[in-house]
Design a protein around this motif. Structure first.
Motif, PDB file in Angstrom:
ATOM      1  N   ILE A 149      12.912 -15.128 -22.634  1.00  0.00           N
ATOM      2  CA  ILE A 149      12.846 -16.438 -23.283  1.00  0.00           C
ATOM      3  C   ILE A 149      13.230 -16.337 -24.758  1.00  0.00           C
ATOM      4  N   LYS A 150      12.799 -15.273 -25.417  1.00  0.00           N
ATOM      5  CA  LYS A 150      13.184 -15.068 -26.812  1.00  0.00           C
ATOM      6  C   LYS A 150      14.701 -14.907 -26.941  1.00  0.00           C
ATOM      7  N   GLU A 151      15.332 -14.221 -25.993  1.00  0.00           N
ATOM      8  CA  GLU A 151      16.781 -14.057 -26.021  1.00  0.00           C
ATOM      9  C   GLU A 151      17.491 -15.388 -25.793  1.00  0.00           C
ATOM     10  N   VAL A 152      16.938 -16.209 -24.893  1.00  0.00           N
ATOM     11  CA  VAL A 152      17.500 -17.537 -24.659  1.00  0.00           C
ATOM     12  C   VAL A 152      17.414 -18.367 -25.938  1.00  0.00           C
ATOM     13  N   ALA A 153      16.231 -18.357 -26.545  1.00  0.00           N
ATOM     14  CA  ALA A 153      16.025 -19.127 -27.778  1.00  0.00           C
ATOM     15  C   ALA A 153      16.971 -18.651 -28.884  1.00  0.00           C
ATOM     16  N   GLN A 154      17.134 -17.346 -28.997  1.00  0.00           N
ATOM     17  CA  GLN A 154      18.016 -16.809 -30.029  1.00  0.00           C
ATOM     18  C   GLN A 154      19.470 -17.180 -29.753  1.00  0.00           C
ATOM     19  N   GLY A 155      19.841 -17.220 -28.481  1.00  0.00           N
ATOM     20  CA  GLY A 155      21.201 -17.635 -28.124  1.00  0.00           C
ATOM     21  C   GLY A 155      21.478 -19.072 -28.538  1.00  0.00           C
ATOM     22  N   ALA A 156      20.497 -19.941 -28.329  1.00  0.00           N
ATOM     23  CA  ALA A 156      20.636 -21.339 -28.747  1.00  0.00           C
ATOM     24  C   ALA A 156      20.699 -21.434 -30.266  1.00  0.00           C
ATOM     25  N   ARG A 157      19.830 -20.689 -30.917  1.00  0.00           N
ATOM     26  CA  ARG A 157      19.751 -20.703 -32.389  1.00  0.00           C
ATOM     27  C   ARG A 157      21.081 -20.228 -33.002  1.00  0.00           C
ATOM     28  N   ALA A 158      21.632 -19.159 -32.455  1.00  0.00           N
ATOM     29  CA  ALA A 158      22.873 -18.597 -32.983  1.00  0.00           C
ATOM     30  C   ALA A 158      24.041 -19.568 -32.814  1.00  0.00           C
ATOM     31  N   ARG A 159      24.084 -20.214 -31.666  1.00  0.00           N
ATOM     32  CA  ARG A 159      25.185 -21.166 -31.416  1.00  0.00           C
ATOM     33  C   ARG A 159      25.100 -22.363 -32.360  1.00  0.00           C
ATOM     34  N   LEU A 160      23.903 -22.875 -32.589  1.00  0.00           N
ATOM     35  CA  LEU A 160      23.740 -24.011 -33.491  1.00  0.00           C
ATOM     36  C   LEU A 160      24.024 -23.617 -34.935  1.00  0.00           C
ATOM     37  N   ALA A 161      23.657 -22.406 -35.306  1.00  0.00           N
ATOM     38  CA  ALA A 161      23.960 -21.923 -36.650  1.00  0.00           C
ATOM     39  C   ALA A 161      25.469 -21.792 -36.850  1.00  0.00           C
ATOM     40  N   GLU A 162      26.145 -21.363 -35.816  1.00  0.00           N
ATOM     41  CA  GLU A 162      27.600 -21.218 -35.860  1.00  0.00           C
ATOM     42  C   GLU A 162      28.273 -22.578 -36.043  1.00  0.00           C
ATOM     43  N   GLU A 163      27.750 -23.575 -35.331  1.00  0.00           N
ATOM     44  CA  GLU A 163      28.354 -24.911 -35.396  1.00  0.00           C
ATOM     45  C   GLU A 163      28.063 -25.583 -36.737  1.00  0.00           C
ATOM     46  N   GLY A 164      26.824 -25.429 -37.225  1.00  0.00           N
ATOM     47  CA  GLY A 164      26.525 -25.826 -38.582  1.00  0.00           C
ATOM     48  C   GLY A 164      25.880 -27.174 -38.830  1.00  0.00           C
ATOM     49  N   SER A 165      25.892 -28.073 -37.847  1.00  0.00           N
ATOM     50  CA  SER A 165      25.358 -29.412 -38.109  1.00  0.00           C
ATOM     51  C   SER A 165      23.857 -29.531 -37.826  1.00  0.00           C
ATOM     52  N   TRP A 166      23.280 -28.517 -37.181  1.00  0.00           N
ATOM     53  CA  TRP A 166      21.850 -28.538 -36.853  1.00  0.00           C
ATOM     54  C   TRP A 166      21.119 -27.438 -37.618  1.00  0.00           C
ATOM     55  N   ARG A 167      19.891 -27.745 -38.032  1.00  0.00           N
ATOM     56  CA  ARG A 167      19.064 -26.779 -38.749  1.00  0.00           C
ATOM     57  C   ARG A 167      17.699 -26.689 -38.073  1.00  0.00           C
ATOM     58  N   GLU A 168      17.242 -25.451 -37.850  1.00  0.00           N
ATOM     59  CA  GLU A 168      15.932 -25.294 -37.223  1.00  0.00           C
ATOM     60  C   GLU A 168      14.830 -25.717 -38.183  1.00  0.00           C
ATOM     61  N   ALA A 169      13.928 -26.555 -37.681  1.00  0.00           N
ATOM     62  CA  ALA A 169      12.835 -27.089 -38.501  1.00  0.00           C
ATOM     63  C   ALA A 169      11.672 -26.106 -38.519  1.00  0.00           C
ATOM     64  N   THR A 170      11.829 -25.048 -39.275  1.00  0.00           N
ATOM     65  CA  THR A 170      10.740 -24.072 -39.387  1.00  0.00           C
ATOM     66  C   THR A 170       9.501 -24.697 -40.029  1.00  0.00           C
ATOM     67  N   ASP A 171       9.715 -25.746 -40.849  1.00  0.00           N
ATOM     68  CA  ASP A 171       8.584 -26.439 -41.458  1.00  0.00           C
ATOM     69  C   ASP A 171       7.804 -27.254 -40.439  1.00  0.00           C
ATOM     70  N   ALA A 172       8.387 -27.413 -39.239  1.00  0.00           N
ATOM     71  CA  ALA A 172       7.687 -28.077 -38.136  1.00  0.00           C
ATOM     72  C   ALA A 172       6.963 -27.065 -37.259  1.00  0.00           C
TER      73      ALA A 172
END
Length: 316
Positions: free
Chosen positions: A173-196
């Motif tokens: 599950i951590k690898e799945v989450a990281q895969g999603a995170r990496a793809r969104l970081a690459e695209e650039g329009s989404w930011r993970e809400a760590t403050d949430a």
């Protein structure tokens, strides 16, 4: 004159004696998880197809086994006992191959090495143990799968925003989450809400996952999306709670992307309570595990093996 009674022709006798029997074990993590129920259906179906396709020359049997309970306190112990019993009875001589969904890496490695030492071709599926000596892996590439979750979000809401991701303390599950995170970081329009609080570690509990999502929207009212790297918050017993959450006005602009192939989630998608689903193919994991074991065992015997598999899930 009366003709003498003749027995089966030589060719018929030879055909009868040439029938080859193959017995493959597909070992699940547990039998309570509907994912593995579909794996079992796939392995049994593929065994039947291989038998029919041989024209009577081959009989293939799939033995689908696993822990009777998904309780983590007993699951690994049960799986270990099952595998050891399969291998120690007749020294594994009645087994032509084994596919195992690894629970614990260290114990999985030990069981795989034990099987290989007994001469049983062994592969992994669903969860890999790449350092074990297993002969192949049939399953989903977790990082690529996570990227597909991100792609689903990008398709639903390309404008971007803030997202939170639901995960748990699990390697896959951590690898799945990281895969999603990496793809969104690459695209650039989404930011993970760590403050949430993202990532939201639910511990595999659906009600906890929902509570964490409520907390996330409280902390970040303009949250734009929630990605669940597992099915936890939408499983059958939590469906009513999920619907109530989505109907809450605070989530009116939140896009929900969920990783699962469960029927209750499909129903939620149809009813508009989930925006996008990305699922695996457990039936094909079972089917292609049998295919791969059949090929490996036939190769050991110096025989060819016509395969039904398309190869898309094979990862050597």
């Amino acid at each position: 004159p009366k003709q003498p009674t003749r027995g089966p022709s030589q060719s018929h006798r030879r055909a009868a004696t040439m029938t080859r029997n193959y017995r493959f074990a597909v070992v699940a993590k547990d039998l309570e998880n509907v994912f593995f129920t579909d794996v079992g259906r796939g392995c049994v179906d593929r065994a039947a197809h291989l038998t029919l396709a041989s024209g009577g020359d081959t009989n293939v049997t799939c033995l689908f086994v696993g822990s009777p309970t998904g309780d983590k306190r007993y699951r690994q112990g049960n799986q270990t006992a099952i595998v050891e019993d399969l291998l120690l009875s007749s020294d594994g001589s009645g087994l032509d191959g084994m596919a195992i969904a690894v629970i614990d890496q260290d114990e999985g490695r030990r069981l795989i090495e034990m099987a290989l030492d007994a001469g049983v071709p062994t592969i992994t599926y669903n969860v890999d143990a790449p350092d074990s000596g297993r002969l192949a892996y049939v399953g989903t590439d977790s990082a690529s799968y996570g990227a597909e979750l991100a792609n689903a979000l990008l398709q639903e809401k390309p404008s971007g925003g803030k997202y939170a991701i639901v995960d748990r303390d699990s390697t896959v599950i951590k690898e799945v989450a990281q895969g999603a995170r990496a793809r969104l970081a690459e695209e650039g329009s989404w930011r993970e809400a760590t403050d949430a609080g993202s990532p939201l570690d639910c511990g595999g509990k659906g009600d906890v996952a929902q509570d964490l999502v409520y907390e996330a929207i409280e902390r970040v009212p303009d949250l734009g999306a929630v990605i669940s790297a597992g099915s936890y918050p939408v499983r059958e017993q939590f469906v009513d709670g999920w619907k109530a959450m989505v109907r809450d006005g605070r989530f009116a602009k939140v896009t929900f992307v969920v990783s699962t192939e469960r029927q209750e989630a499909v129903d939620l998608l149809k009813e508009g309570y989930i925006d996008s689903l990305v699922g695996q193919q457990p039936f094909m994991q079972g089917a292609e595990s049998v295919d791969r074991l059949y090929e490996l065992r036939r190769a050991q015997q110096g025989l060819s093996a016509a395969s039904f598999a398309n190869g898309t899930l094979f990862k050597a």
